[in-house]
Write a protein that holds these residues in place. Structure first.
Motif, short mmCIF file in Angstrom:
data_model
loop_
_atom_site.label_atom_id
_atom_site.label_comp_id
_atom_site.label_asym_id
_atom_site.label_seq_id
_atom_site.Cartn_x
_atom_site.Cartn_y
_atom_site.Cartn_z
N THR A 48 0.84 -1.19 0.00
CA THR A 48 0.00 0.00 0.00
C THR A 48 0.88 1.24 0.00
N ALA A 49 0.69 2.10 -0.96
CA ALA A 49 1.44 3.35 -1.04
C ALA A 49 0.61 4.46 -0.42
N LEU A 105 2.26 13.74 -6.50
CA LEU A 105 1.39 13.18 -7.54
C LEU A 105 0.25 12.34 -6.97
N TYR A 106 0.46 11.82 -5.77
CA TYR A 106 -0.57 10.96 -5.19
C TYR A 106 -0.50 11.01 -3.68
N LYS A 107 -1.66 11.05 -3.05
CA LYS A 107 -1.76 10.90 -1.59
C LYS A 107 -3.02 10.08 -1.32
N LYS A 108 -2.85 9.01 -0.58
CA LYS A 108 -3.98 8.12 -0.26
C LYS A 108 -5.00 8.88 0.57
N PRO A 109 -6.27 8.83 0.17
CA PRO A 109 -7.31 9.48 0.96
C PRO A 109 -7.38 8.86 2.35
N PRO A 110 -7.57 9.67 3.39
CA PRO A 110 -7.59 9.12 4.76
C PRO A 110 -8.74 8.14 4.96
N GLY A 111 -8.41 7.03 5.63
CA GLY A 111 -9.42 6.05 6.01
C GLY A 111 -10.01 5.22 4.88
N LYS A 113 -9.62 2.34 1.80
CA LYS A 113 -8.84 1.30 1.15
C LYS A 113 -9.15 1.44 -0.33
N GLN A 114 -8.27 2.08 -1.02
CA GLN A 114 -8.54 2.43 -2.41
C GLN A 114 -7.57 1.71 -3.34
N LYS A 115 -8.10 1.03 -4.34
CA LYS A 115 -7.26 0.41 -5.36
C LYS A 115 -6.96 1.49 -6.40
N ILE A 116 -5.75 1.48 -6.87
CA ILE A 116 -5.33 2.48 -7.86
C ILE A 116 -5.96 2.20 -9.21
#
Length: 133
Positions: A48-49, A105-111, A113-116
């Protein structure tokens, strides 16, 4: 079919530190790394990035909708997230002036579980304009 980091075109070496959780990716001397594909490959490998920062160089252009973008190659550009730094580059749009920027370029949204989704273009949030020529 899953794609692994080692198969990402342009990657020579991937170094992972299990002590501090850092990953360093070294490109091949003649290779090109596509950030969106690299991010997707990371997820497909089971990692997970949380975010992806880049330093890149290019020309400021306007895309088909009139928004600013950073053109890094003739056929590759990144839409810019509007902020004070990107607004300051507006006067360079369409010129031959090259800029070097550091941004996210990318930041995982908080909370979440998102697949790219590699089909969704990444947008560059400029954090620093390092150099203008």
């Amino acid at each position: 079919m899953k794609q692994h980091l080692g198969r990402q075109s342009g990657v020579q070496n991937v170094e992972v530190s299990l002590i501090d959780g850092k990953v360093q990716i070294t490109p091949k001397e003649d290779g090109q790394i596509d950030p969106a594909q690299l991010l997707k490959s990371t997820y497909d490998s089971g990692v997970t990035a949380a975010e992806m920062d880049v330093t890149t160089r290019g020309k400021i252009v306007k895309d088909s909708s009139g928004s600013l973008a950073l053109q890094v190659e003739a056929n590759r550009s990144f839409a810019l997230v509007p902020n004070e730094l990107s607004k300051g580059l507006n006067s360079l749009a369409g010129s031959q002036t090259m800029v070097t920027v550091r941004g996210q370029l990318y930041k995982k949204p908080p909370g979440k579980k998102q697949k790219i989704d590699a089909s969704v273009p990444l947008k560059l949030l400029i954090q620093e304009v390092e150099k203008r020529e």
